[in-house]
Write a protein that holds these residues in place. Structure first.
Motif, short mmCIF file in Angstrom:
data_model
loop_
_atom_site.label_atom_id
_atom_site.label_comp_id
_atom_site.label_asym_id
_atom_site.label_seq_id
_atom_site.Cartn_x
_atom_site.Cartn_y
_atom_site.Cartn_z
N ILE A 11 43.74 33.95 -58.35
CA ILE A 11 42.57 33.14 -58.69
C ILE A 11 41.67 32.96 -57.48
O ILE A 11 40.44 33.08 -57.57
N LEU A 12 42.26 32.70 -56.31
CA LEU A 12 41.46 32.57 -55.09
C LEU A 12 40.75 33.87 -54.73
O LEU A 12 39.63 33.85 -54.21
N HIS A 13 41.38 35.00 -55.04
CA HIS A 13 40.76 36.30 -54.79
C HIS A 13 39.50 36.45 -55.63
O HIS A 13 38.45 36.91 -55.15
N ARG A 14 39.57 36.03 -56.88
CA ARG A 14 38.40 36.11 -57.75
C ARG A 14 37.31 35.14 -57.31
O ARG A 14 36.13 35.48 -57.30
N VAL A 60 31.48 31.45 -45.92
CA VAL A 60 31.33 32.87 -46.24
C VAL A 60 32.33 33.71 -45.45
O VAL A 60 32.95 34.64 -45.98
N LEU A 61 32.52 33.37 -44.17
CA LEU A 61 33.52 34.08 -43.37
C LEU A 61 34.93 33.87 -43.93
O LEU A 61 35.73 34.81 -43.97
N THR A 62 35.23 32.66 -44.36
CA THR A 62 36.53 32.37 -44.94
C THR A 62 36.73 33.15 -46.23
O THR A 62 37.80 33.73 -46.45
N ALA A 63 35.71 33.18 -47.08
CA ALA A 63 35.80 33.94 -48.32
C ALA A 63 35.98 35.43 -48.03
O ALA A 63 36.78 36.10 -48.71
N THR A 64 35.28 35.93 -47.03
CA THR A 64 35.42 37.35 -46.66
C THR A 64 36.82 37.65 -46.17
O THR A 64 37.45 38.64 -46.58
N ALA A 65 37.34 36.81 -45.29
CA ALA A 65 38.69 37.02 -44.76
C ALA A 65 39.72 36.99 -45.87
O ALA A 65 40.60 37.86 -45.93
N TYR A 66 39.62 36.01 -46.75
CA TYR A 66 40.60 35.92 -47.83
C TYR A 66 40.46 37.10 -48.79
O TYR A 66 41.47 37.67 -49.23
N HIS A 67 39.24 37.47 -49.12
CA HIS A 67 39.04 38.57 -50.07
C HIS A 67 39.61 39.87 -49.51
O HIS A 67 40.20 40.66 -50.26
#
Length: 111
Positions: A11-14, A60-67
Motif C-alpha cells: 500500500i505504501l508503494h502505491r 518527495v525525497l522520502t516517497a522516492t526512496a521508498y518507491h
C-alpha cells in the motif's frame, strides 16, 4: 484485525507512486524556472530556503526512496526469490527500514 507488513509495504508503494506522480509537474516547473535566467534561479533558491518548501521536498525525497526500495523488492520477488510468507515479511521490513534510513539522511541533507 490488522494488515500484515507485506500488505502495508504494498500500500505504501502505491501511495508513494501517487505522490511522485503528483509532484512531477511542480518539480518540472521549478526546474524550468531555475533554468530561465540567473535572476529566476536566485528566486527559486529563495523559495527553496523556506521551511515549508523543504518539508515538501523532504516528502518527495522520502516517497522516492521508498518507491525505489519497494520497487527493487518487487523486482527481486518477480525473479522468483523471496516468495515465501516468511521471506516476504522480512523483505518488507528491510525495504521499509532502508527507506526510513534514506528518509532521515535526506532530511539531514536538506536542513
Amino acid at each position: 484485525m490488522h494488515f500484515p507488513i507485506p500488505a502495508i509495504a504494498s500500500i505504501l508503494h502505491r501511495i508513494s507512486g501517487v505522490v511522485l506522480f503528483l509532484s512531477l509537474a511542480p518539480l518540472l516547473w521549478l526546474l524550468n524556472q531555475s533554468l530561465a535566467s540567473p535572476s529566476q534561479f536566485a528566486e527559486v533558491q529563495i523559495w527553496l530556503s523556506y521551511w515549508w518548501m523543504k518539508l515538501i521536498l523532504w516528502s518527495v525525497l522520502t516517497a522516492t526512496a521508498y518507491h525505489i526500495c519497494a520497487g527493487v523488492r518487487h523486482l527481486i520477488m518477480d525473479l522468483g526469490f523471496g516468495e515465501s510468507l516468511k521471506a516476504g515479511k522480512q523483505s518488507a521490513i528491510i525495504a521499509i527500514g532502508i527507506a526510513l534510513v534514506l528518509s532521515v539522511l535526506g532530511g539531514i541533507w536538506l536542513w
